[in-house]
Design an enzyme around this catalytic site. Sequence first.
Site, PDB file in Angstrom:
ATOM      1  N   ASP A  11       0.921  -4.533   8.853  1.00 55.30           N
ATOM      2  CA  ASP A  11      -0.180  -3.595   8.625  1.00 55.30           C
ATOM      3  C   ASP A  11      -1.461  -4.425   8.480  1.00 55.30           C
ATOM      4  O   ASP A  11      -1.607  -5.214   7.537  1.00 55.30           O
ATOM      5  CB  ASP A  11       0.109  -2.772   7.361  1.00 55.30           C
ATOM      6  CG  ASP A  11      -0.936  -1.681   7.140  1.00 55.30           C
ATOM      7  OD1 ASP A  11      -2.090  -1.851   7.595  1.00 55.30           O
ATOM      8  OD2 ASP A  11      -0.602  -0.674   6.488  1.00 55.30           O
ATOM      9  N   ARG A  40     -12.679  -3.827  -7.197  1.00 54.49           N
ATOM     10  CA  ARG A  40     -12.489  -4.419  -5.874  1.00 54.49           C
ATOM     11  C   ARG A  40     -13.823  -4.451  -5.127  1.00 54.49           C
ATOM     12  O   ARG A  40     -14.545  -3.450  -5.083  1.00 54.49           O
ATOM     13  CB  ARG A  40     -11.466  -3.570  -5.119  1.00 54.49           C
ATOM     14  CG  ARG A  40     -10.940  -4.201  -3.867  1.00 54.49           C
ATOM     15  CD  ARG A  40      -9.850  -3.340  -3.281  1.00 54.49           C
ATOM     16  NE  ARG A  40     -10.388  -2.080  -2.763  1.00 54.49           N
ATOM     17  CZ  ARG A  40      -9.796  -1.349  -1.814  1.00 54.49           C
ATOM     18  NH1 ARG A  40      -8.649  -1.740  -1.318  1.00 54.49           N
ATOM     19  NH2 ARG A  40     -10.333  -0.223  -1.398  1.00 54.49           N
ATOM     20  N   PHE A  87       0.856  -1.185   0.000  1.00 55.03           N
ATOM     21  CA  PHE A  87       0.000   0.000   0.000  1.00 55.03           C
ATOM     22  C   PHE A  87       0.899   1.244   0.000  1.00 55.03           C
ATOM     23  O   PHE A  87       1.877   1.299   0.744  1.00 55.03           O
ATOM     24  CB  PHE A  87      -0.910  -0.017   1.232  1.00 55.03           C
ATOM     25  CG  PHE A  87      -1.979   1.037   1.182  1.00 55.03           C
ATOM     26  CD1 PHE A  87      -3.081   0.888   0.362  1.00 55.03           C
ATOM     27  CD2 PHE A  87      -1.872   2.179   1.947  1.00 55.03           C
ATOM     28  CE1 PHE A  87      -4.070   1.864   0.306  1.00 55.03           C
ATOM     29  CE2 PHE A  87      -2.849   3.164   1.896  1.00 55.03           C
ATOM     30  CZ  PHE A  87      -3.952   3.001   1.074  1.00 55.03           C
ATOM     31  N   TYR A  95     -11.405   2.611  10.312  1.00 55.21           N
ATOM     32  CA  TYR A  95     -12.605   2.956   9.525  1.00 55.21           C
ATOM     33  C   TYR A  95     -12.978   1.922   8.469  1.00 55.21           C
ATOM     34  O   TYR A  95     -13.909   2.134   7.711  1.00 55.21           O
ATOM     35  CB  TYR A  95     -12.444   4.339   8.873  1.00 55.21           C
ATOM     36  CG  TYR A  95     -11.176   4.542   8.066  1.00 55.21           C
ATOM     37  CD1 TYR A  95     -11.059   4.047   6.779  1.00 55.21           C
ATOM     38  CD2 TYR A  95     -10.104   5.245   8.596  1.00 55.21           C
ATOM     39  CE1 TYR A  95      -9.901   4.232   6.046  1.00 55.21           C
ATOM     40  CE2 TYR A  95      -8.945   5.438   7.873  1.00 55.21           C
ATOM     41  CZ  TYR A  95      -8.838   4.926   6.601  1.00 55.21           C
ATOM     42  OH  TYR A  95      -7.695   5.114   5.887  1.00 55.21           O
ATOM     43  N   LYS A  96     -12.228   0.821   8.394  1.00 55.61           N
ATOM     44  CA  LYS A  96     -12.562  -0.211   7.395  1.00 55.61           C
ATOM     45  C   LYS A  96     -13.478  -1.241   8.056  1.00 55.61           C
ATOM     46  O   LYS A  96     -14.612  -0.927   8.375  1.00 55.61           O
ATOM     47  CB  LYS A  96     -11.281  -0.783   6.812  1.00 55.61           C
ATOM     48  CG  LYS A  96     -10.548   0.278   5.988  1.00 55.61           C
ATOM     49  CD  LYS A  96      -9.182  -0.132   5.486  1.00 55.61           C
ATOM     50  CE  LYS A  96      -8.595   1.004   4.658  1.00 55.61           C
ATOM     51  NZ  LYS A  96      -7.157   0.829   4.414  1.00 55.61           N
TER      52      LYS A  96
END
Length: 412
Positions: free
Chosen positions: A197, A371, A126, A222-223
């Site tokens: 991560d 995705r 990422f 927040y995911k």
Amino acid sequence: MPLTRQDCVDLDAADPLAGVRGMFELPEGLIYLDGNSLGALPRSVKPRMQAVVEHQWGADLIASWNNHDWIGLPVRVGAKIARLIGAHADEVIAADSTSVNLFKLAAAALRLNAPRRVILSEAGNFPTDLYILQGLADLLGPAVELRIVEPEQVAGALTEEVALLLLTHVHFRSGRLHDMAALTAAAHAVGALTLWDLSHSAGVLGLQLGRDRADFAVGCGYKYLNGGPGAPAFLYAARRHHDAMRLPLTGWMGHAAPFDFEDGYRPAPGLRQGLVGTPPILSMAALDAALDVFEGLSMADVRRKSQSLTGLFLRLVEERCDGFGLDPACPADQDVRGGQASLRHPEGYALVQALIAAGVVGDFRAPDVLRFGFAPLYVRHADVWDAVDRLREILAAETWREPRFQTRRAVT
Ligand SMILES: *Cc1c(COP(=O)(O)O)cnc(C)c1O
């Protein structure tokens, strides 16, 4: 035999997590497959925000730091997250953003493992993970060397020069899952530390950080944790490192006694050193309330449903969207696949836009990946059927060719 919609409805009827969906506010008729980017809103959040704003901030003002234990919120939220990732309560704390926490822990790990100076990570990680490492290398100069290798070369690149291995557990684009236990053991065998991560793992996989001997980790609020846009992130440090580790952002909230107002910095014991400045109480309270959704849930059930949803999606795409140029961009083996499914198509961006217009929200990751995140707490098997059905209609009618689906917006 090809699957039918009724098969999906039957799977939902047998789903032990079926009742959890009712704990979320979701727009009627919308199929939300983007909980891996921004989790849906748990119903518990609004009344909590109302209470914190009106009664605590509005009425009790500054006294709330003590009387409503605002000061203890990062530790309490950390303890709730710890339960979901197989860590001890005092090994996790909520603070800052994932990016900032990456900086703090990468620097701390490097220092613990001096004089080694190599940080190993993978190409295609990422972006923020790689950018933060580049910034750290710029700051520290010759004290750091970044070694970015192809994903399949990571294990082979673990040598006695490596101070830290930094990997994202579930890849943001492909959904590929690294073997945390094996790679951590391989890193430890050469004396390297690990920093994981967990942005796409926490809240959707049955993580066992303690069992897998992870040294450090960061993750996103927040995911799959549903803490709301820009929710505080978390950091994890194994107890065995607490005494020796020194984090580089030495703010007053990480001081041993913030309200003694000393001139000299003394780190707080344990992971409270991971705090920097005053915590964002409104966001922290939203995350705290959101985490209550997980109360009493088995993460093994969550993982099982997640695998069932992604597996169903991939199978339905294969059965029903054949011949339209879509290719899987995620592992076929559910044991090395995270909570999302990815597909590849040259018109991926326009396809995702057309799907959104048809009420199916996924996202697009350049250059060509569609995705879909299947948050098992609120996505149903029947939603998967309906999503693939609409995808098929869009492919068959070539709706994605419409000019309104072709213009790239800032956030994809
Ligand atoms: C979402 C995500 C982040 C987010 O970082 P922020 O600091 O919250 O912007 C970091 N790492 C990975 C792997 C992610 O998927």
